[in-house]
Design a protein around this motif. Structure first.
Motif, PDB file in Angstrom:
ATOM      1  N   THR A 103       0.777  -1.047  -0.054  1.00 50.99           N
ATOM      2  CA  THR A 103       0.069  -0.126   0.093  1.00 50.99           C
ATOM      3  C   THR A 103       0.838   1.326   0.060  1.00 50.99           C
ATOM      4  OG1 THR A 103      -0.380   0.355   2.125  1.00 50.99           O
ATOM      5  CG2 THR A 103      -1.728  -1.248   1.355  1.00 50.99           C
ATOM      6  N   THR A 104       2.317   1.238   0.052  1.00 48.96           N
ATOM      7  CA  THR A 104       3.022   2.438   0.181  1.00 48.96           C
ATOM      8  C   THR A 104       3.236   2.876  -1.291  1.00 48.96           C
ATOM      9  OG1 THR A 104       5.107   1.250   0.067  1.00 48.96           O
ATOM     10  CG2 THR A 104       4.095   1.442   2.445  1.00 48.96           C
ATOM     11  N   CYS A 105       3.975   4.136  -1.086  1.00 53.45           N
ATOM     12  CA  CYS A 105       4.494   4.817  -2.432  1.00 53.45           C
ATOM     13  C   CYS A 105       5.495   3.853  -3.227  1.00 53.45           C
ATOM     14  CB  CYS A 105       4.873   6.117  -2.209  1.00 53.45           C
ATOM     15  SG  CYS A 105       6.311   6.237  -0.941  1.00 53.45           S
ATOM     16  N   ALA A 106       5.986   2.783  -2.532  1.00 53.98           N
ATOM     17  CA  ALA A 106       7.052   1.777  -3.215  1.00 53.98           C
ATOM     18  C   ALA A 106       6.360   1.270  -4.321  1.00 53.98           C
ATOM     19  CB  ALA A 106       7.485   0.887  -2.168  1.00 53.98           C
TER      20      ALA A 106
ATOM     21  N   ASN B  68       7.340  -5.573   6.446  1.00 55.03           N
ATOM     22  CA  ASN B  68       5.998  -5.695   7.185  1.00 55.03           C
ATOM     23  C   ASN B  68       6.119  -4.332   8.279  1.00 55.03           C
ATOM     24  OD1 ASN B  68       4.035  -6.277   8.679  1.00 55.03           O
ATOM     25  ND2 ASN B  68       4.196  -8.447   8.679  1.00 55.03           N
ATOM     26  N   PHE B  69       5.385  -3.302   7.781  1.00 54.58           N
ATOM     27  CA  PHE B  69       5.229  -2.192   8.559  1.00 54.58           C
ATOM     28  C   PHE B  69       4.509  -2.567   9.970  1.00 54.58           C
ATOM     29  CE2 PHE B  69       5.925   1.635   5.670  1.00 54.58           C
ATOM     30  CZ  PHE B  69       6.952   1.043   5.403  1.00 54.58           C
ATOM     31  N   ARG B  70       3.690  -3.575  10.021  1.00 54.12           N
ATOM     32  CA  ARG B  70       2.866  -3.845  11.107  1.00 54.12           C
ATOM     33  C   ARG B  70       3.934  -4.180  12.239  1.00 54.12           C
ATOM     34  NH1 ARG B  70      -3.001  -5.349   9.725  1.00 54.12           N
ATOM     35  NH2 ARG B  70      -3.402  -3.327   9.072  1.00 54.12           N
TER      36      ARG B  70
ATOM     37  N   LYS C  86      12.275   4.427   5.685  1.00 54.15           N
ATOM     38  CA  LYS C  86      10.973   4.548   4.943  1.00 54.15           C
ATOM     39  C   LYS C  86      11.419   3.680   3.588  1.00 54.15           C
ATOM     40  CE  LYS C  86       9.752   9.286   6.186  1.00 54.15           C
ATOM     41  NZ  LYS C  86       8.812   8.728   6.978  1.00 54.15           N
ATOM     42  N   VAL C  87      10.347   3.558   2.890  1.00 56.32           N
ATOM     43  CA  VAL C  87      10.533   2.882   1.543  1.00 56.32           C
ATOM     44  C   VAL C  87       9.806   3.809   0.563  1.00 56.32           C
ATOM     45  CG1 VAL C  87      10.396   0.185   2.130  1.00 56.32           C
ATOM     46  CG2 VAL C  87       8.219   1.639   1.507  1.00 56.32           C
ATOM     47  N   PRO C  88      10.232   3.911  -0.783  1.00 57.61           N
ATOM     48  CA  PRO C  88      11.037   2.882  -1.537  1.00 57.61           C
ATOM     49  C   PRO C  88      12.324   3.255  -1.101  1.00 57.61           C
ATOM     50  CG  PRO C  88      10.374   4.572  -2.947  1.00 57.61           C
ATOM     51  CD  PRO C  88       9.595   4.708  -1.496  1.00 57.61           C
TER      52      PRO C  88
ATOM     53  N   CYS D 114       3.643  15.011  -6.389  1.00 54.19           N
ATOM     54  CA  CYS D 114       3.098  13.791  -5.661  1.00 54.19           C
ATOM     55  C   CYS D 114       3.762  13.359  -4.588  1.00 54.19           C
ATOM     56  CB  CYS D 114       3.165  12.685  -6.655  1.00 54.19           C
ATOM     57  SG  CYS D 114       2.175  12.578  -8.189  1.00 54.19           S
ATOM     58  N   SER D 115       4.976  13.565  -4.404  1.00 52.93           N
ATOM     59  CA  SER D 115       5.843  13.405  -3.309  1.00 52.93           C
ATOM     60  C   SER D 115       5.739  14.309  -2.161  1.00 52.93           C
ATOM     61  CB  SER D 115       7.458  12.889  -3.828  1.00 52.93           C
ATOM     62  OG  SER D 115       8.102  12.927  -2.751  1.00 52.93           O
ATOM     63  N   SER D 116       5.858  15.392  -2.420  1.00 58.20           N
ATOM     64  CA  SER D 116       6.038  16.611  -1.420  1.00 58.20           C
ATOM     65  C   SER D 116       4.636  17.477  -1.385  1.00 58.20           C
ATOM     66  CB  SER D 116       7.251  17.423  -1.654  1.00 58.20           C
ATOM     67  OG  SER D 116       7.061  18.049  -2.872  1.00 58.20           O
TER      68      SER D 116
ATOM     69  N   ILE E  58       1.363  16.221  -2.170  1.00 55.22           N
ATOM     70  CA  ILE E  58       0.115  15.512  -2.138  1.00 55.22           C
ATOM     71  C   ILE E  58       0.635  14.359  -0.967  1.00 55.22           C
ATOM     72  CG2 ILE E  58      -1.385  13.689  -3.048  1.00 55.22           C
ATOM     73  CD1 ILE E  58      -0.891  15.042  -5.811  1.00 55.22           C
ATOM     74  N   HIS E  59       1.708  13.687  -0.904  1.00 57.76           N
ATOM     75  CA  HIS E  59       1.845  12.493  -0.041  1.00 57.76           C
ATOM     76  C   HIS E  59       1.993  12.950   1.369  1.00 57.76           C
ATOM     77  CE1 HIS E  59       4.664   8.954   0.867  1.00 57.76           C
ATOM     78  NE2 HIS E  59       3.729   9.021   1.833  1.00 57.76           N
ATOM     79  N   PRO E  60       2.314  14.077   1.755  1.00 56.97           N
ATOM     80  CA  PRO E  60       2.258  14.495   3.229  1.00 56.97           C
ATOM     81  C   PRO E  60       0.813  14.621   3.807  1.00 56.97           C
ATOM     82  CG  PRO E  60       3.925  15.970   2.022  1.00 56.97           C
ATOM     83  CD  PRO E  60       3.045  15.106   1.063  1.00 56.97           C
TER      84      PRO E  60
ATOM     85  N   PRO F  28      -1.806  11.714  14.693  1.00 57.03           N
ATOM     86  CA  PRO F  28      -0.846  12.263  16.028  1.00 57.03           C
ATOM     87  C   PRO F  28       0.642  12.213  15.682  1.00 57.03           C
ATOM     88  CG  PRO F  28      -2.136   9.936  16.316  1.00 57.03           C
ATOM     89  CD  PRO F  28      -2.240  10.413  15.036  1.00 57.03           C
ATOM     90  N   LYS F  29       1.090  12.012  14.249  1.00 58.51           N
ATOM     91  CA  LYS F  29       2.536  12.477  13.960  1.00 58.51           C
ATOM     92  C   LYS F  29       2.701  13.762  13.567  1.00 58.51           C
ATOM     93  CE  LYS F  29       4.318   8.109  12.053  1.00 58.51           C
ATOM     94  NZ  LYS F  29       4.402   7.334  10.781  1.00 58.51           N
ATOM     95  N   VAL F  30       1.620  14.505  13.485  1.00 58.77           N
ATOM     96  CA  VAL F  30       1.547  16.045  13.501  1.00 58.77           C
ATOM     97  C   VAL F  30       0.816  16.883  14.238  1.00 58.77           C
ATOM     98  CG1 VAL F  30       2.057  15.791  10.811  1.00 58.77           C
ATOM     99  CG2 VAL F  30      -0.304  16.022  11.798  1.00 58.77           C
TER     100      VAL F  30
HETATM  101  N1  LIG Z   1       9.431  11.399   0.576  1.00 56.23           N
HETATM  102  C1  LIG Z   1       9.756   9.591   0.350  1.00 56.23           C
HETATM  103  C2  LIG Z   1       8.560   9.355   1.207  1.00 56.23           C
HETATM  104  C3  LIG Z   1       8.585   8.018   1.569  1.00 56.23           C
HETATM  105  C4  LIG Z   1       7.438   7.743   2.483  1.00 56.23           C
HETATM  106  O1  LIG Z   1       7.225   8.584   3.487  1.00 56.23           O
HETATM  107  N2  LIG Z   1       7.337   6.341   2.781  1.00 56.23           N
HETATM  108  C5  LIG Z   1       6.532   5.841   3.675  1.00 56.23           C
HETATM  109  C6  LIG Z   1       5.450   4.808   3.144  1.00 56.23           C
HETATM  110  S1  LIG Z   1       4.228   5.556   1.796  1.00 56.23           S
HETATM  111  C7  LIG Z   1       7.100   4.821   4.704  1.00 56.23           C
HETATM  112  O2  LIG Z   1       7.943   4.240   4.266  1.00 56.23           O
HETATM  113  N3  LIG Z   1       6.926   5.184   5.993  1.00 56.23           N
HETATM  114  C8  LIG Z   1       7.637   4.319   7.148  1.00 56.23           C
HETATM  115  C9  LIG Z   1       7.936   5.235   8.265  1.00 56.23           C
HETATM  116  O3  LIG Z   1       7.977   6.658   8.263  1.00 56.23           O
HETATM  117  O4  LIG Z   1       8.397   4.699   9.393  1.00 56.23           O
HETATM  118  C10 LIG Z   1       9.809   9.483  -1.194  1.00 56.23           C
HETATM  119  O5  LIG Z   1       9.006   9.659  -2.085  1.00 56.23           O
HETATM  120  O6  LIG Z   1      10.230   8.251  -1.227  1.00 56.23           O
END
Ligand SMILES: N[C@@H](CCC(=O)N[C@@H](CS)C(=O)NCC(=O)O)C(=O)O
Length: 214
Positions: free
Chosen positions: A10-13, A33-35, A52-54, A100-102, A104-106, A115-117
């Motif tokens: 489900t991640t941006c990877a 496995n993020f869980r 983080k991934v990717p 997309c990355s900076s 939309i993604h945030p 809670p992260k923000v």
């Molecule tokens: N700016 C990074 C963002 C990567 C990112 O936030 N990945 C998330 C998944 S969508 C992640 O790995 N989060 C795990 C964490 O923060 O512990 C990119 O575009 O590669």
């Protein structure tokens, strides 16, 4: 060349997975496995202290950030035409991926984890609502960019994979995108591509494997 993509379902990877597949590249995937917080395991933090991934490894050389990874794939496999040939359009494609990355993604991340923000008790709904408003504005812009077009440029390019992920995540968070018809058509078009079908099947198999191991 040994190409390894560190990925989590489900991640941006998803974006580099689809782009590597579109390029016909031979690559292996290391699912995290993020869980189980595997992205914070000491061995992974050595590879990517940002947890983080990717993350892409090419013969052991590491690259983080999806925009850079997408650009590496496009540069490495030019015959796949993953970025437009025109120099200005190429930069516009990089601009779209950066958005997309900076841009939309945030906001998607805020919806996923308020809670992260903001730590203020009871603030989660407000964080989510503000993020949804920002996303709405961004999807309206994407909808205009996609008017009368199948893709952001005259054929599939890397930003299409990146934006597909943004839209998929927004839909998983049940944001109402119904009025953004061009975005919805883009989503359906992407889902009909073999690369995305392959990704979806792969994601399912990884999730099943995680469930088995739980
Ligand atoms: N700016 C990074 C963002 C990567 C990112 O936030 N990945 C998330 C998944 S969508 C992640 O790995 N989060 C795990 C964490 O923060 O512990 C990119 O575009 O590669």
């Amino acid at each position: 060349m040994d190409i390894v993509l560190y990925y989590a379902p489900t991640t941006c990877a998803l974006a580099p997975y689809v782009t590597l597949t579109e390029a016909g590249a031979k690559f292996t995937v290391k699912p995290l496995n993020f869980r189980k917080e595997e992205q914070r395991a000491p061995a992974y933090l050595k590879l990517n202290p940002k947890h983080k991934v990717p993350l892409l490894s090419v013969d052991g050389t590491l690259l983080t950030e999806s925009v850079a990874i997408q650009s590496w794939i496009a540069r490495q496999i030019p015959q796949a035409k993953l970025l437009p040939a025109d120099p200005w359009d190429e930069l516009r494609a990089i601009s779209l991926m950066s958005w997309c990355s900076s841009g939309i993604h945030p906001f998607l991340s805020r919806i996923n984890s308020p809670p992260k923000v903001c730590q203020t008790p009871g603030s989660a709904d407000s964080v989510r609502q503000l993020a949804a408003e920002q996303l709405d504005e961004n999807f309206a812009i994407a909808n205009d960019l996609l008017a009368g077009r199948e893709f952001f440029f005259d054929h599939f390019t890397a930003p299409d994979a990146h934006f597909y992920w943004c839209q998929r995540r927004a839909r998983q968070f049940e944001l109402d995108l119904a009025r953004y018809r061009n975005c919805l058509a883009h989503f359906d078009r992407m889902e009909s591509r073999p690369s995305v079908q392959k990704l979806l099947a792969f994601e399912k198999s990884v999730l099943a494997e995680f469930a088995r191991a739980a």
